[in-house]
Design a protein around this motif. Sequence first.
Motif, mmCIF file in Angstrom:
data_model
loop_
_atom_site.group_PDB
_atom_site.id
_atom_site.type_symbol
_atom_site.label_atom_id
_atom_site.label_comp_id
_atom_site.label_asym_id
_atom_site.label_seq_id
_atom_site.Cartn_x
_atom_site.Cartn_y
_atom_site.Cartn_z
ATOM 1 N N VAL A 135 -1.293 -6.447 -1.332
ATOM 2 C CA VAL A 135 -1.740 -5.328 -0.720
ATOM 3 C C VAL A 135 -0.775 -4.853 0.207
ATOM 4 C CG1 VAL A 135 -3.375 -3.946 0.627
ATOM 5 C CG2 VAL A 135 -4.028 -4.917 -1.102
ATOM 6 N N ALA A 136 0.291 -3.104 0.658
ATOM 7 C CA ALA A 136 0.144 -3.164 1.537
ATOM 8 C C ALA A 136 -0.599 -1.830 1.823
ATOM 9 C CB ALA A 136 2.329 -2.578 0.352
ATOM 10 N N THR A 137 -0.171 -1.932 3.059
ATOM 11 C CA THR A 137 -1.620 -1.715 3.567
ATOM 12 C C THR A 137 -0.709 -0.462 4.621
ATOM 13 O OG1 THR A 137 -1.596 -2.292 6.053
ATOM 14 C CG2 THR A 137 -3.492 -2.952 4.424
ATOM 15 N N MET A 138 0.464 0.011 4.604
ATOM 16 C CA MET A 138 0.830 0.660 5.706
ATOM 17 C C MET A 138 0.597 0.909 7.270
ATOM 18 S SD MET A 138 3.376 1.411 3.496
ATOM 19 C CE MET A 138 4.249 1.030 2.089
ATOM 20 N N GLU A 139 -0.147 0.581 7.756
ATOM 21 C CA GLU A 139 -1.394 0.759 8.536
ATOM 22 C C GLU A 139 0.204 0.264 10.202
ATOM 23 O OE1 GLU A 139 -5.028 0.125 10.037
ATOM 24 O OE2 GLU A 139 -5.087 -1.729 9.218
ATOM 25 N N ARG A 140 0.612 -0.765 9.613
ATOM 26 C CA ARG A 140 2.081 -0.932 11.000
ATOM 27 C C ARG A 140 3.266 -1.464 10.005
ATOM 28 N NH1 ARG A 140 -1.724 -1.167 14.160
ATOM 29 N NH2 ARG A 140 -2.397 -3.153 12.915
ATOM 30 N N GLY A 141 4.414 -0.636 9.927
ATOM 31 C CA GLY A 141 4.963 -1.499 8.372
ATOM 32 C C GLY A 141 4.801 -0.793 7.427
ATOM 33 N N TYR A 142 5.222 -2.134 6.725
ATOM 34 C CA TYR A 142 4.531 -2.156 5.751
ATOM 35 C C TYR A 142 2.712 -2.990 5.374
ATOM 36 C CZ TYR A 142 9.431 -2.513 3.361
ATOM 37 O OH TYR A 142 10.552 -1.725 2.538
ATOM 38 N N GLY A 143 2.636 -3.145 6.831
ATOM 39 C CA GLY A 143 1.123 -4.060 6.568
ATOM 40 C C GLY A 143 0.809 -5.406 5.617
ATOM 41 N N ALA A 144 1.830 -5.401 4.888
ATOM 42 C CA ALA A 144 1.490 -6.317 3.573
ATOM 43 C C ALA A 144 0.772 -7.610 3.609
ATOM 44 C CB ALA A 144 3.317 -7.178 3.229
ATOM 45 N N ILE A 145 -0.692 -7.870 3.194
ATOM 46 C CA ILE A 145 -1.215 -9.020 2.811
ATOM 47 C C ILE A 145 -1.440 -9.434 1.528
ATOM 48 C CG2 ILE A 145 -3.541 -9.652 2.869
ATOM 49 C CD1 ILE A 145 -4.382 -7.002 4.508
ATOM 50 N N ARG A 146 -0.655 -10.923 1.270
ATOM 51 C CA ARG A 146 -0.538 -11.165 -0.177
ATOM 52 C C ARG A 146 -1.831 -12.008 -0.402
ATOM 53 N NH1 ARG A 146 4.155 -11.704 -2.324
ATOM 54 N NH2 ARG A 146 6.137 -10.545 -1.135
ATOM 55 N N ASP A 147 -2.085 -12.097 -1.536
ATOM 56 C CA ASP A 147 -3.743 -12.528 -2.319
ATOM 57 C C ASP A 147 -4.243 -11.482 -1.650
ATOM 58 O OD1 ASP A 147 -2.165 -15.775 -2.480
ATOM 59 O OD2 ASP A 147 -1.460 -14.480 -3.980
ATOM 60 N N ALA A 148 -4.794 -10.626 -1.891
ATOM 61 C CA ALA A 148 -5.012 -9.770 -0.839
ATOM 62 C C ALA A 148 -6.688 -9.413 -1.761
ATOM 63 C CB ALA A 148 -4.636 -8.739 -0.068
ATOM 64 N N ALA A 149 -8.003 -8.768 -1.158
ATOM 65 C CA ALA A 149 -8.330 -8.029 -1.850
ATOM 66 C C ALA A 149 -9.075 -6.518 -1.440
ATOM 67 C CB ALA A 149 -9.904 -8.777 -2.645
ATOM 68 N N VAL A 150 -9.578 -5.383 -2.213
ATOM 69 C CA VAL A 150 -10.095 -4.392 -1.503
ATOM 70 C C VAL A 150 -10.655 -4.320 -1.951
ATOM 71 C CG1 VAL A 150 -9.601 -1.830 -1.354
ATOM 72 C CG2 VAL A 150 -7.652 -3.421 -1.408
ATOM 73 N N GLY A 151 -12.228 -4.182 -1.057
ATOM 74 C CA GLY A 151 -13.145 -3.685 -1.447
ATOM 75 C C GLY A 151 -13.768 -2.022 -1.824
#
Length: 411
Positions: free
Chosen positions: A13-29
């Motif tokens: 996931v790239a949240t775009m919160e700060r910079g890319y805000g990248a989280i690998r092996d993520a989940a979104v609810g």
Amino acid sequence: MNRFDLLIVDAHVATMERGYGAIRDAAVGVSGDRIAWVGPRGDLGSDVEATTVLSCAGDWLLPGLIDCHTHLVYAGNRANEFERRLNGATYADIAREGGGIAATVRATRAASEDDLAQESMPRLASLASEGVTTVEIKSGYGLDTATEAKQLRVARRLGAEAGVDVRTTLLAAHALPAEYAGRADDYIDYVCRETIPAIAAQGLADAVDAFCESIAFTRAQTERVFRAARLQGLPVKVHADQLSDMDSARLAAQFGALSADHLEHTSDAGIAAMAASGTVAVVLPGAFYALRETKLPPITALRDAGVPVAISTDCNPGTSPVTSLVLMVSMACTLFRLTPEEALRGVTVNAARALGLQDRGVIAPGKRADLARFRIAEPAELAYRIGGNACRGVVRAGGVGPWDGLWKSVV
Ligand code: DI6
Ligand code: FE
């Protein structure tokens, strides 16, 4: 117990919160139309339930992309003018001869609402297929109250039909209609006293825009349009300093405009004023490319001043006949020297800001669940590719749109 309506797993996931805000092996609810949870899959634990679980199969999830500046509702095309420009005519020459915007106005006035919708839907559908979930659509090819209203109604209708959230902008101050030749102040009177109040009364516009340029309207005329918009409680935007320094970015800042767009000829004073007012800079690589412009927008000065920069297609028949926002990401990097991170923020968090929207553009709890799935190895790949479509699925306000591969399960 974490309980969601929709859970997306096997994703980066790239949240775009700060910079890319990248989280690998993520989940979104997702719960309802809002993001309820985002983080590393491991942090979610096993005590979780979801009505629907989707796998991203290792793809990346970004916020749904936002095209914050288009003129995509219009009739006809102007390929002939593009050919004439390549043979030496200028955009201004063609406009002075009654071509240009005036040609599209004639075609758009003549078109029925159904014809306009039918001609314009493929442009919106192309953006949607790329992971775009919010699109701004301007009027500006009617130049009379009835046809401006027709364009704005069609824009809203297309959004409802395509499942894309459309924000509409009244751009009656786009060009001088033939019936007001030589009487620009009279036309602006008409726009301020009739068109803006009438469109506001019908609730057809989310904002008001103007083309402040030597071949369109003066700074003083633009200011009158801004004042009339303010009377109706509508925020403003401006096509600013595109072909010359009209000092219109500074005017936009003085009125607390949502955005000032183009900016190739904007001065340092204009940039300083935008930094102070929080006005977003929208840069438009498509128009720069199609007009074979040479004066670059002042990206370094905007960056140094801390002005948020957004990017858009400016989809229009005259100067930017493009329906790929992702191609604009690539061109903004190659032509304007934005970094890939800046360019992706330009079609997510900063584009939301250019539309005055606080509820999207990042993947974070409480935000609108607009998500776009891309088959890429890393976010920068979206800026690296020239053409092609890496989008493999979208979620719009929590509703699952087209999605590649199997739904994991329904529990
Ligand atoms: N600036 C542009 O580049 C477009 N509008 C504007 O204000 C051009 C629109 C057209 O030529 O149809
Ligand atoms: Fe434009």
